[in-house]
Design a protein around this motif. Structure first.
Motif, PDB file in Angstrom:
ATOM      1  N   ALA A 461       0.788  -1.392   0.145  1.00 55.55           N
ATOM      2  CA  ALA A 461      -0.058   0.128  -0.100  1.00 55.55           C
ATOM      3  C   ALA A 461       0.940   1.147   0.088  1.00 55.55           C
ATOM      4  CB  ALA A 461      -0.893  -0.105   1.067  1.00 55.55           C
ATOM      5  N   HIS A 462       2.103   1.218   0.522  1.00 58.99           N
ATOM      6  CA  HIS A 462       3.092   2.283   0.488  1.00 58.99           C
ATOM      7  C   HIS A 462       3.924   2.273  -0.394  1.00 58.99           C
ATOM      8  CE1 HIS A 462       1.752   4.230   4.569  1.00 58.99           C
ATOM      9  NE2 HIS A 462       1.448   3.048   4.711  1.00 58.99           N
ATOM     10  N   ALA A 565       8.580  -4.643  17.121  1.00 58.12           N
ATOM     11  CA  ALA A 565       7.917  -4.563  16.283  1.00 58.12           C
ATOM     12  C   ALA A 565       6.377  -3.926  16.458  1.00 58.12           C
ATOM     13  CB  ALA A 565       7.418  -5.892  15.392  1.00 58.12           C
ATOM     14  N   PHE A 566       5.916  -4.360  17.661  1.00 57.46           N
ATOM     15  CA  PHE A 566       4.614  -3.596  18.349  1.00 57.46           C
ATOM     16  C   PHE A 566       4.715  -2.094  18.338  1.00 57.46           C
ATOM     17  CE2 PHE A 566       2.065  -2.676  22.166  1.00 57.46           C
ATOM     18  CZ  PHE A 566       0.712  -2.803  21.747  1.00 57.46           C
ATOM     19  N   ILE A 567       5.716  -1.521  18.829  1.00 56.54           N
ATOM     20  CA  ILE A 567       5.978  -0.327  19.128  1.00 56.54           C
ATOM     21  C   ILE A 567       5.666   0.479  17.814  1.00 56.54           C
ATOM     22  CG2 ILE A 567       7.263   1.536  19.842  1.00 56.54           C
ATOM     23  CD1 ILE A 567       8.218  -0.583  22.407  1.00 56.54           C
ATOM     24  N   VAL A 568       6.678  -0.071  16.954  1.00 53.14           N
ATOM     25  CA  VAL A 568       6.855   0.523  15.437  1.00 53.14           C
ATOM     26  C   VAL A 568       5.287   0.475  14.829  1.00 53.14           C
ATOM     27  CG1 VAL A 568       7.593   0.016  13.033  1.00 53.14           C
ATOM     28  CG2 VAL A 568       9.387  -0.041  15.075  1.00 53.14           C
ATOM     29  N   SER A 569       4.490  -0.518  15.177  1.00 45.57           N
ATOM     30  CA  SER A 569       3.415  -0.522  14.136  1.00 45.57           C
ATOM     31  C   SER A 569       2.349   0.728  14.710  1.00 45.57           C
ATOM     32  CB  SER A 569       2.603  -1.678  14.644  1.00 45.57           C
ATOM     33  OG  SER A 569       1.986  -1.634  16.077  1.00 45.57           O
ATOM     34  N   TRP A 570       2.639   1.499  15.794  1.00 45.21           N
ATOM     35  CA  TRP A 570       1.879   2.700  16.152  1.00 45.21           C
ATOM     36  C   TRP A 570       2.376   3.984  15.183  1.00 45.21           C
ATOM     37  CZ3 TRP A 570      -2.486   2.266  18.884  1.00 45.21           C
ATOM     38  CH2 TRP A 570      -2.736   1.053  19.517  1.00 45.21           C
ATOM     39  N   PHE A 571       3.414   3.626  14.538  1.00 46.00           N
ATOM     40  CA  PHE A 571       3.997   4.930  13.818  1.00 46.00           C
ATOM     41  C   PHE A 571       3.722   4.903  12.386  1.00 46.00           C
ATOM     42  CE2 PHE A 571       6.015   4.939  17.849  1.00 46.00           C
ATOM     43  CZ  PHE A 571       5.971   6.087  18.221  1.00 46.00           C
ATOM     44  N   ILE A 572       3.067   3.782  12.115  1.00 46.50           N
ATOM     45  CA  ILE A 572       2.975   3.477  10.611  1.00 46.50           C
ATOM     46  C   ILE A 572       1.654   4.216  10.095  1.00 46.50           C
ATOM     47  CG2 ILE A 572       2.296   1.679   8.831  1.00 46.50           C
ATOM     48  CD1 ILE A 572       3.978  -0.227  10.477  1.00 46.50           C
ATOM     49  N   LYS A 573       1.533   4.863   9.174  1.00 41.76           N
ATOM     50  CA  LYS A 573       0.358   5.540   8.565  1.00 41.76           C
ATOM     51  C   LYS A 573      -0.309   4.780   7.590  1.00 41.76           C
ATOM     52  CE  LYS A 573      -1.011   9.430   5.981  1.00 41.76           C
ATOM     53  NZ  LYS A 573      -0.720  10.813   4.928  1.00 41.76           N
ATOM     54  N   ASP A 574      -1.810   4.556   8.247  1.00 45.47           N
ATOM     55  CA  ASP A 574      -2.776   3.648   7.432  1.00 45.47           C
ATOM     56  C   ASP A 574      -3.306   4.446   6.334  1.00 45.47           C
ATOM     57  OD1 ASP A 574      -4.716   1.984   6.659  1.00 45.47           O
ATOM     58  OD2 ASP A 574      -5.158   1.054   8.815  1.00 45.47           O
ATOM     59  N   LYS A 575      -3.095   4.206   5.277  1.00 50.33           N
ATOM     60  CA  LYS A 575      -3.408   4.872   3.931  1.00 50.33           C
ATOM     61  C   LYS A 575      -4.398   4.131   3.136  1.00 50.33           C
ATOM     62  CE  LYS A 575      -0.516   5.628   0.807  1.00 50.33           C
ATOM     63  NZ  LYS A 575       0.597   6.192  -0.013  1.00 50.33           N
ATOM     64  N   GLY A 576      -4.996   3.186   3.863  1.00 45.62           N
ATOM     65  CA  GLY A 576      -5.762   2.257   2.951  1.00 45.62           C
ATOM     66  C   GLY A 576      -5.045   1.476   2.103  1.00 45.62           C
ATOM     67  N   LEU A 577      -5.494   0.696   1.163  1.00 48.99           N
ATOM     68  CA  LEU A 577      -4.961  -0.496   0.305  1.00 48.99           C
ATOM     69  C   LEU A 577      -4.234   0.025  -0.945  1.00 48.99           C
ATOM     70  CD1 LEU A 577      -7.525  -3.409   0.949  1.00 48.99           C
ATOM     71  CD2 LEU A 577      -5.237  -2.853   2.323  1.00 48.99           C
ATOM     72  N   SER A 578      -4.293   1.183  -1.432  1.00 49.24           N
ATOM     73  CA  SER A 578      -3.846   1.429  -2.715  1.00 49.24           C
ATOM     74  C   SER A 578      -3.356   2.773  -2.901  1.00 49.24           C
ATOM     75  CB  SER A 578      -4.920   1.174  -3.709  1.00 49.24           C
ATOM     76  OG  SER A 578      -6.143   2.070  -3.583  1.00 49.24           O
ATOM     77  N   THR A 579      -2.832   3.309  -3.789  1.00 50.70           N
ATOM     78  CA  THR A 579      -2.378   4.569  -4.419  1.00 50.70           C
ATOM     79  C   THR A 579      -3.304   5.059  -5.389  1.00 50.70           C
ATOM     80  OG1 THR A 579      -0.612   4.044  -5.746  1.00 50.70           O
ATOM     81  CG2 THR A 579       0.120   4.375  -3.640  1.00 50.70           C
ATOM     82  N   LYS A 580      -3.441   6.424  -5.555  1.00 49.38           N
ATOM     83  CA  LYS A 580      -4.387   6.827  -6.722  1.00 49.38           C
ATOM     84  C   LYS A 580      -3.770   6.417  -7.961  1.00 49.38           C
ATOM     85  CE  LYS A 580      -5.715  11.246  -4.154  1.00 49.38           C
ATOM     86  NZ  LYS A 580      -5.524  12.572  -4.617  1.00 49.38           N
ATOM     87  N   ASN A 581      -2.345   6.339  -8.191  1.00 51.28           N
ATOM     88  CA  ASN A 581      -2.072   5.885  -9.573  1.00 51.28           C
ATOM     89  C   ASN A 581      -2.457   4.441  -9.601  1.00 51.28           C
ATOM     90  OD1 ASN A 581      -0.832   8.301 -10.207  1.00 51.28           O
ATOM     91  ND2 ASN A 581       1.237   7.760  -9.290  1.00 51.28           N
ATOM     92  N   GLU A 582      -2.137   3.520  -8.797  1.00 49.72           N
ATOM     93  CA  GLU A 582      -2.375   2.099  -8.700  1.00 49.72           C
ATOM     94  C   GLU A 582      -3.894   1.923  -9.143  1.00 49.72           C
ATOM     95  OE1 GLU A 582      -0.913  -0.109  -5.614  1.00 49.72           O
ATOM     96  OE2 GLU A 582      -0.894  -2.120  -6.689  1.00 49.72           O
TER      97      GLU A 582
END
Length: 603
Positions: A461-462, A565-582
């Motif tokens: 997604a990223h 890994a658990f701590i890091v997961s809270w700093f990942i931006k959830d942008k959905g499953l796709s980019t506009k181009n895709e």
């Protein structure tokens, strides 16, 4: 002074002169035009100089985009189900091969007289896996997913056969390394193929199905291998794998569509980053060998250990320079690390590998030696992890697809994983109720299943569609690299704790126990077989205690790794499953498919 400012000054001067001397107007305007032409020529020259690296970057990006986009092919549901079946079967056999070996290694060590070096079977496999993962993503872009996948499946089958025929430990280690190359490539390519052929909205669901078969392979592998070593012969296990793996390639050959590009083979081969691959592979090898061999094959204070670390580090630096400055088609496009979220997902994949790869080795120690269970019964206990892993992989994949969010699943999964390892490290002992142990294993499996493949969904997604193959191979390389380090450090922690106990414990240093001490010292890095030695009840309890403490030390090492890994997961931006181009590319493909269907109906 800028061109616009000079032009405005010239115009102001013309207006002043008009009132005074009409004859001067022509001369002034001529001078103004000449100045403007000089400025334009200089500006054009500067723009041309600046555009050289930009043109080069555009050319490289367009090549990468052509290679990546040429594989996009959204399939109809009927065809997709067949492809899913073929990919799932390939992935399952790859994990059967990778994890089934954890059970048969002690028996192979006895047959090949490799009690002190048998850990290199797993290490050589993971090192080779890491090295070739760098290249397989680009190979898939260049030669086509289907061609590379079929080649790697056949390669896996052939070298499984070779493992069954190996007569020396060195031969076996080499053949396992070749299996590692094929094994890791199959794992990556299966994920790449599915991402090529499914819609963005359904990607989480189908990746979840794939992970369910990963769990199935993790469970079937130890069960199958334990059945062979207990009731047959370990060589026949590899012969069976050869037959199953090679047979599975026929489904892919028949049903998987191939992809082509308009770029010539010469152009594609010319742009492979061979030099970068050499330096990247050397860096991995020279770092992983001393980590996995330190204290076992080599003493930590040997000069060769330091030399390998230094040269390996230099190779990584050179690899980074080549990838960022010189490679036309980089194996690892470092621009993907500019995304903070993608970089954090890569960290998660590394941490996941550190714990995932050595897990079954040390659970086997716990059940077979601490709890006195047979090899086959131990494999059955593994199902307490495998079942939830498979089930919640599929469930969490559907949740991600339906909600268009992956962060809640990652938070829950890594949280359960961290909590379970913490309890294992602090509360489990040799007399803990097996019901309680199984209960914890179920929660561990749920956490593992919710994170294993959804980290890949988040990574895709990223990333851009043309970077899909290299993002997957980079993610899997880091996971395998983490697995190699996890095996090495876990083995080091276990052996250090083990030898310390043998050296300092009063009981084992008594005269009556010196023979047992010698036997244990010879099997620090391999599983002991209590049926081959005569021991008293006190000696048996000592063995259970020492193995329990060593396993807890390893669990203590794993818990904070997954905690990261658990701590890091809270700093990942959830942008959905796709980019506009895709999404745009997918919409265009659907539009073309609908036009084709309407055209066929008219005909």
């Amino acid at each position: 002074m800028s061109g616009d400012q000079q032009e405005r000054k010239s115009i102001d001067s013309d207006e002043d002169i008009v009132a005074e001397d009409p004859v001067a107007i022509g001369k002034t305007r001529t001078n103004s035009v000449d100045n403007e032409r000089d400025i334009t020529r200089q500006s054009t020259k500067n723009d041309d100089q600046k555009s050289i690296p930009i043109i080069k970057q555009i050319t490289n990006n367009s090549l990468s985009k052509k290679l990546g986009d040429s594989h996009n092919n959204i399939l109809s549901p009927a065809k997709l189900r067949i492809v899913l079946c073929a990919m799932s079967m390939s992935l399952m056999f790859a994990f059967i091969d990778q994890n089934g070996i954890s059970v048969v290694l002690p028996y192979i060590a006895n047959d090949l007289d490799a009690q002190l070096t048998i850990s290199w079977a797993g290490t050589s496999q993971l090192i080779a896996n890491c090295c070739f993962q760098l290249l397989v993503g680009r190979f898939a872009d260049i030669f086509g997913r289907k061609n590379v996948l079929v080649f790697m499946i056949l390669m896996l089958g052939i070298f499984d056969l070779a493992c069954g025929l190996a007569q020396t430990s060195v031969q076996f280690f080499i053949f396992r390394a070749m299996c590692g190359i094929a094994n890791g490539s199959v794992m990556s390519l299966v994920m790449v193929v599915m991402s090529d052929h499914v819609t963005i909205a359904e990607r989480g669901k189908y990746q979840g199905y794939l992970t369910a078969f990963i769990g199935l392979g993790n469970g079937v592998g130890p069960l199958l291998s334990s059945a062979f070593v207990q009731h047959n012969y370990w060589r026949n296990y590899f012969f069976t794998l050869f037959a199953l793996v090679t047979a599975s390639s026929s489904i892919i050959i028949i049903f998987l569509p191939n992809s082509k590009t308009n770029i010539s083979m010469k152009e594609k081969l010319k742009n492979i980053d061979y030099v970068g691959w050499v330096f990247g592979s050397l860096g991995l090898i020279l770092v992983l060998i001393p980590i996995n061999g330190g204290g076992l094959t080599y003493d930590w204070n040997e000069p060769k250990i330091i030399i390998m670390f230094v040269i390996g580090g230099v190779c990584f630096i050179v690899f980074g320079i080549i990838e960022t400055k010189f490679a036309k088609l980089p194996l690892v496009p470092f621009k993907v690390f500019r995304s903070t979220s993608l970089a954090l997902i890569f960290i998660q994949s590394f941490c996941l590998g550190v714990v995932f790869s050595p897990l079954l080795y040390y659970l086997a120690y716990y059940f077979e030696i601490v709890r006195n269970k047979s090899v086959l019964i131990t494999a059955c206990y593994f199902l307490c992890i495998i079942g939830p892993h498979s089930t919640f992989s599929a469930i969490s994949g559907r949740i991600v697809s339906s909600t268009n969010q992956y962060n809640p699943v990652l938070w829950t999964g890594f949280g359960l994983w961290t909590l379970t390892l913490g309890v294992w490290a602090g509360a489990i002992d040799k007399n803990t109720s097996l019901v309680g142990v199984c209960f914890l294993m179920v929660f561990y499996g749920i956490g593992q299943g919710m994170t294993f493949q959804n980290t890949l969904v988040a990574a895709l997604a990223h990333s851009r569609s043309q970077d899909r193959a290299v993002v997957i191979s980079t993610r899997n390389t880091l996971r395998s690299f983490g697995g190699s380090l996890g095996l090495g450090f876990s083995s080091l922690i276990f052996a250090t704790s083990f030898t310390k106990s043998l050296k300092n414990d009063d009981f084992i240093n008594q005269q009556d126990n010196l023979q047992l001490k010698q036997y244990l010292a010879e099997h620090v890095y391999s599983k002991i077989d209590l049926s081959h030695i005569s021991i008293t009840n006190e000696q048996h309890e000592y063995i259970r205690d020492i193995y329990m403490q060593c396993c807890k030390d390893v669990f203590t090492f794993w818990a904070p790794i997954i905690g990261v890994a658990f701590i890091v997961s809270w700093f990942i931006k959830d942008k959905g499953l796709s980019t506009k181009n895709e999404q745009k590319v997918e919409d265009e493909q659907k539009f073309e498919q609908n036009d084709n269907i309407k055209g066929e109906e008219k005909v």
